[in-house]
Design an enzyme around this catalytic site. Structure first.
Site, PDB file in Angstrom:
ATOM      1  N   SER A 197       0.781  -1.232   0.000  1.00  0.00           N
ATOM      2  CA  SER A 197       0.000   0.000   0.000  1.00  0.00           C
ATOM      3  C   SER A 197       0.812   1.281   0.000  1.00  0.00           C
ATOM      4  O   SER A 197       0.321   2.322  -0.425  1.00  0.00           O
ATOM      5  CB  SER A 197      -0.946   0.020   1.205  1.00  0.00           C
ATOM      6  N   HIS A 201      -5.469  -4.597  -0.770  1.00  0.00           N
ATOM      7  CA  HIS A 201      -5.408  -3.435  -1.667  1.00  0.00           C
ATOM      8  C   HIS A 201      -5.646  -3.819  -3.125  1.00  0.00           C
ATOM      9  O   HIS A 201      -5.389  -3.018  -4.026  1.00  0.00           O
ATOM     10  CB  HIS A 201      -4.073  -2.719  -1.515  1.00  0.00           C
ATOM     11  N   LYS A 211     -12.094  -1.287   1.752  1.00  0.00           N
ATOM     12  CA  LYS A 211     -11.385  -0.473   0.761  1.00  0.00           C
ATOM     13  C   LYS A 211     -12.210  -0.419  -0.526  1.00  0.00           C
ATOM     14  O   LYS A 211     -13.172   0.331  -0.600  1.00  0.00           O
ATOM     15  CB  LYS A 211      -9.964  -1.002   0.582  1.00  0.00           C
TER      16      LYS A 211
END
Length: 404
Positions: free
Chosen positions: A188, A216, A247
């Site tokens: 990330s 991610h 996310k």
């Protein structure tokens, strides 16, 4: 002992180093992502958020918010307790089936966050597999590090994204020792992507279990949003795939997927699952809707890639240094904690641009940065406003235009 004085002295040292974190007080505007109302006195009333992990704006998607509202009307606000005490809500089971299908696994297990899913799963595996050795990429997330540490299993670090070093480390271990290779797909802070095929081949060569963090990447990569492992056609060769709902899916929560026996093992022994209040049914319903949508829609992913490419191009044109990587994460390098904080403050106060400075200990000292995550809902005008603001501040703050 004056404990407050002790606390304050360490906080003062953090401030002196330029690493004290200040949180902006924002209020996301439903249906207007990435706009937010700002409650800070010295900033504009409305700002554009440039560092959200809601990568596709799904937290604002009308189908997702409606699913949450409907579930609240049907089930109420909370889960009522742990799944062991209050029972598993039907929405939990539907979501777990959706996640298992996403990664082509037999089963999935929900947790309250991605941090907890990593901590609970790795600590349980390492503690309950006799003589287990966990081989961890040296840049793994804090949640993975904490899980490994808590397990008290033997730990071996291998060089970041280096399958050859991993191979050497595995070869040096007893052949009969149970081994777990823990790594991420998209990292990330630097935005780099692991050489997954090579890592999997090394694992198979040594009979090691693979533990992949896709937090991610889920929702963003692969034809259905199954992550890098789906994009590369490797999901079936990976033992455990961990992900998040907080996310790209725009809600909150974490999960693991794997064989029925593996998930049942974690369910039965992980304290981070057993003793934690379950996700609210409304959250599970919203997450399931988001996953279903992104399994069938590539519109959001395609537009996000276009926005990422455009921002990179404009930064290059203006000589603003950023890390070259193949992901959606754009780290703009400042390399000084005080200037990093100062530029973030100027962007917010003078231009209505919100980006959180990334300083030590999240990244090593001397690699401080601003981390931009363009979404499909950022407009070309938003990007132009950001780039021109950075260009002006680069001059004011005398920051090098050298390549990162």
């Amino acid at each position: 002992m004056d404990f407050d004085a002790l606390f304050q002295s360490q906080l003062d040292a953090l401030k002196d180093d330029g690493n004290y974190r200040i949180f902006a007080e924002l209020e996301r505007k439903a249906g207007a992502f990435p706009a937010a109302k700002c409650h800070d006195a010295d900033s504009p009333d409305q700002v554009t958020v440039w560092c959200s992990n809601d990568y596709l704006g799904m937290g604002q998607h009308p189908a997702v918010t409606q699913a949450m509202k409907d579930a609240i009307d049907n089930c109420g606000a909370g889960a009522g307790g742990t799944r062991n005490i209050s029972g598993t809500n039907h929405n939990h089971k539907l979501l777990e089936a959706e996640l298992a299908d996403l990664h082509g696994k037999e089963q999935a297990l929900l947790f309250t966050s991605g941090y907890v899913s990593n901590w609970a799963a790795l600590s349980t595996l390492g503690a309950r597999i006799p003589d287990c050795v966990i081989l961890s990429d040296e840049l793994n997330h804090a949640s993975m590090i904490e899980g490994i540490r808590h397990s008290r299993a033997n730990k071996v670090l291998w060089r970041h994204n280096d399958p050859e070093d991993l191979d050497r480390k595995l070869a040096a271990l007893p052949a009969n020792a149970p081994k777990i290779i823990a790594f991420e797909s998209v990292y990330s802070m630097d935005g780099d992507i692991c050489p997954m095929k090579e890592i999997v081949e090394v694992a198979e060569k040594h009979g090691a279990m693979t533990y992949l963090d896709e937090v991610h990447a889920v929702g963003l990569y692969g034809p259905r949003g199954g992550g890098i492992s789906e994009r590369e056609g490797l999901a079936d060769r990976i033992t455990l795939i961990e992900g998040t709902l907080g996310k790209a899916y725009g809600v909150v929560g974490g999960y693991i997927t794997g064989s029925e026996a593996l998930c049942d093992f974690i369910r039965s022994f992980a304290s981070g699952f057993i003793f934690t209040t379950a996700l609210p049914p409304a959250v599970a319903a919203a997450a399931q809707t988001s996953i279903q949508h992104l399994k069938g829609s590539s519109v959001e992913r395609k537009l996000q890639r276009e926005r990422v490419a455009y921002l990179r191009k404009r930064l290059d044109q203006e000589g603003i240094p950023h890390m070259d990587n193949p992901s959606h994460i754009i780290p703009v390098m400042i390399k000084d904690p005080v200037k990093c904080r100062m530029i973030a403050d100027y962007l917010m106060q003078q231009y209505g641009i919100y980006v959180q400075p990334i300083n030590y200990p999240t990244v090593p000292k001397g690699t401080e940065r601003l981390r931009f995550t363009p979404s499909p809902l950022h407009s070309i005008d938003d990007i132009e406003h950001l780039v021109l603001a950075l260009k002006e501040l680069w001059k004011q703050c005398a920051i090098s235009h050298a390549v990162a």
